[in-house]
Scaffold this motif. Structure first.
Motif, PDB file in Angstrom:
ATOM      1  N   ARG A 101      37.989  53.644 106.694  1.00  0.00           N
ATOM      2  CA  ARG A 101      37.862  54.306 105.386  1.00  0.00           C
ATOM      3  C   ARG A 101      36.963  53.501 104.455  1.00  0.00           C
ATOM      4  NH1 ARG A 101      43.137  56.029 106.803  1.00  0.00           N
ATOM      5  NH2 ARG A 101      44.140  54.139 106.096  1.00  0.00           N
ATOM      6  N   GLU A 102      37.057  52.161 104.499  1.00  0.00           N
ATOM      7  CA  GLU A 102      36.205  51.313 103.663  1.00  0.00           C
ATOM      8  C   GLU A 102      34.732  51.449 104.054  1.00  0.00           C
ATOM      9  OE1 GLU A 102      37.506  47.256 103.802  1.00  0.00           O
ATOM     10  OE2 GLU A 102      39.544  47.774 103.163  1.00  0.00           O
ATOM     11  N   VAL A 103      34.466  51.469 105.361  1.00  0.00           N
ATOM     12  CA  VAL A 103      33.088  51.601 105.829  1.00  0.00           C
ATOM     13  C   VAL A 103      32.519  52.949 105.399  1.00  0.00           C
ATOM     14  CG1 VAL A 103      31.671  51.849 107.907  1.00  0.00           C
ATOM     15  CG2 VAL A 103      33.331  49.992 107.741  1.00  0.00           C
ATOM     16  N   GLN A 104      33.311  54.005 105.552  1.00  0.00           N
ATOM     17  CA  GLN A 104      32.826  55.329 105.147  1.00  0.00           C
ATOM     18  C   GLN A 104      32.577  55.384 103.644  1.00  0.00           C
ATOM     19  OE1 GLN A 104      35.433  58.717 105.703  1.00  0.00           O
ATOM     20  NE2 GLN A 104      33.670  59.919 106.384  1.00  0.00           N
ATOM     21  N   ARG A 105      33.450  54.775 102.856  1.00  0.00           N
ATOM     22  CA  ARG A 105      33.282  54.743 101.407  1.00  0.00           C
ATOM     23  C   ARG A 105      32.007  53.973 101.039  1.00  0.00           C
ATOM     24  NH1 ARG A 105      38.226  54.213 100.112  1.00  0.00           N
ATOM     25  NH2 ARG A 105      38.404  52.031 100.699  1.00  0.00           N
ATOM     26  N   ARG A 110      26.318  53.879  99.159  1.00  0.00           N
ATOM     27  CA  ARG A 110      24.926  53.510  99.388  1.00  0.00           C
ATOM     28  C   ARG A 110      24.030  54.754  99.388  1.00  0.00           C
ATOM     29  NH1 ARG A 110      23.465  50.907 104.921  1.00  0.00           N
ATOM     30  NH2 ARG A 110      22.702  52.956 105.420  1.00  0.00           N
ATOM     31  N   GLU A 111      24.514  55.817 100.007  1.00  0.00           N
ATOM     32  CA  GLU A 111      23.743  57.064 100.047  1.00  0.00           C
ATOM     33  C   GLU A 111      23.532  57.617  98.637  1.00  0.00           C
ATOM     34  OE1 GLU A 111      24.996  61.102 101.988  1.00  0.00           O
ATOM     35  OE2 GLU A 111      24.705  59.604 103.561  1.00  0.00           O
ATOM     36  N   ARG A 115      19.969  57.982  96.653  1.00  0.00           N
ATOM     37  CA  ARG A 115      19.567  59.279  96.115  1.00  0.00           C
ATOM     38  C   ARG A 115      19.240  59.157  94.632  1.00  0.00           C
ATOM     39  NH1 ARG A 115      24.128  62.402  96.398  1.00  0.00           N
ATOM     40  NH2 ARG A 115      23.932  62.459  98.643  1.00  0.00           N
ATOM     41  N   GLY A 116      20.054  58.397  93.895  1.00  0.00           N
ATOM     42  CA  GLY A 116      19.790  58.173  92.479  1.00  0.00           C
ATOM     43  C   GLY A 116      18.486  57.432  92.253  1.00  0.00           C
ATOM     44  N   GLU A 117      18.197  56.440  93.104  1.00  0.00           N
ATOM     45  CA  GLU A 117      16.946  55.694  92.980  1.00  0.00           C
ATOM     46  C   GLU A 117      15.741  56.590  93.248  1.00  0.00           C
ATOM     47  OE1 GLU A 117      17.345  52.445  95.680  1.00  0.00           O
ATOM     48  OE2 GLU A 117      18.768  51.366  94.404  1.00  0.00           O
ATOM     49  N   ARG A 118      15.845  57.458  94.263  1.00  0.00           N
ATOM     50  CA  ARG A 118      14.735  58.373  94.565  1.00  0.00           C
ATOM     51  C   ARG A 118      14.497  59.341  93.407  1.00  0.00           C
ATOM     52  NH1 ARG A 118      17.151  58.797  99.774  1.00  0.00           N
ATOM     53  NH2 ARG A 118      18.045  60.786  99.157  1.00  0.00           N
ATOM     54  N   GLU A 119      15.581  59.847  92.826  1.00  0.00           N
ATOM     55  CA  GLU A 119      15.434  60.769  91.692  1.00  0.00           C
ATOM     56  C   GLU A 119      14.834  60.058  90.491  1.00  0.00           C
ATOM     57  OE1 GLU A 119      19.284  62.426  91.054  1.00  0.00           O
ATOM     58  OE2 GLU A 119      19.184  63.678  92.856  1.00  0.00           O
ATOM     59  N   ALA A 120      15.279  58.823  90.232  1.00  0.00           N
ATOM     60  CA  ALA A 120      14.739  58.065  89.102  1.00  0.00           C
ATOM     61  C   ALA A 120      13.263  57.755  89.324  1.00  0.00           C
ATOM     62  CB  ALA A 120      15.534  56.776  88.912  1.00  0.00           C
ATOM     63  N   LEU A 121      12.888  57.401  90.536  1.00  0.00           N
ATOM     64  CA  LEU A 121      11.497  57.122  90.853  1.00  0.00           C
ATOM     65  C   LEU A 121      10.650  58.376  90.676  1.00  0.00           C
ATOM     66  CD1 LEU A 121       9.433  55.087  91.904  1.00  0.00           C
ATOM     67  CD2 LEU A 121       9.972  55.857  94.211  1.00  0.00           C
ATOM     68  N   GLY A 122      11.172  59.497  91.120  1.00  0.00           N
ATOM     69  CA  GLY A 122      10.453  60.764  90.967  1.00  0.00           C
ATOM     70  C   GLY A 122      10.262  61.130  89.511  1.00  0.00           C
ATOM     71  N   ARG A 123      11.267  60.897  88.678  1.00  0.00           N
ATOM     72  CA  ARG A 123      11.155  61.209  87.248  1.00  0.00           C
ATOM     73  C   ARG A 123      10.183  60.259  86.566  1.00  0.00           C
ATOM     74  NH1 ARG A 123      16.744  60.585  86.586  1.00  0.00           N
ATOM     75  NH2 ARG A 123      17.687  62.174  87.866  1.00  0.00           N
TER      76      ARG A 123
END
Length: 194
Positions: A101-105, A110-111, A115-123
């Motif tokens: 459960r810890e590994v999945q969390r 991380r995912e 995703r947030g970094e890609r969106e921020a870079l795109g903006r």
């Protein structure tokens, strides 16, 4: 002389009681369902494979019967249906250990962070990242492609070319992976000329 037999008690009678009869019928019904489900598991794909092979309402109906029979067969052998076997895989709490459960969390966090970094870079770049479907549909076209196409169309019409020649030019461009045809386009030199 007629011999008399002692009267038998109701519990030791050779005739089945209503409860025994109901239980036997239930067992026969379950056996029939299991056998029918197994027959449909084999028969439905076989019928779908017979000519004429086409995708129509009958094919979907046979597929639905196959899914229901697979569910019934799984239920008769394991006591749980197909969907009950699949549901624990999607449930986070069904993981076997706390470490899993810890590994999945951690993977999910991380995912989300990526995703947030890609969106921020795109903006920050002012360019919106396209989805897969949009990339396939639009190809390498940039923003403002409609205006550029309309401008090219106006220029071609002013030069006296018709829509037929513009269509043939588009087909030639697609066929040759974006390279202009001989003597067409902006008057540039042919490939191989210096």
């Amino acid at each position: 002389m007629p011999t008399s037999t002692p009267p038998s008690s109701p519990s030791s009678s050779p005739l089945p009681t209503d409860q025994q009869l109901a239980q036997r019928r239930q067992e026969q019904y379950e056996t029939l369902k299991r056998n029918l489900a197994l027959a449909c598991l084999v028969g439905c794909p076989a019928i779908m494979a017979l000519p004429p092979r086409k995708l129509d309402l009958y094919t979907f109906a046979l597929g639905a019967v196959w899914v229901v029979s697979a569910n019934q067969a799984a239920r008769s052998y394991t006591g749980r249906g197909v969907w009950q076997h699949v549901a624990p895989l999607a449930d986070n709490s069904a993981l076997p250990t706390e470490r899993a459960r810890e590994v999945q969390r951690a993977l999910r966090e991380r995912e989300e962070r990526e995703r947030g970094e890609r969106e921020a870079l795109g903006r920050r770049d002012g360019v919106r990242e396209r989805g897969l479907l949009e990339k396939v549909w639009m190809g390498d076209e940039k923003e403002g492609w409609k205006e550029r196409r309309l401008q090219e169309e106006r220029e071609a019409l002013e030069e006296g070319r018709g829509y037929g020649s513009m269509i043939m030019e588009q087909i030639w461009e697609v066929w040759n992976w974006g390279k202009k045809g001989e003597g067409e386009g902006d008057g540039s030199k042919k490939e191989g000329d210096s």
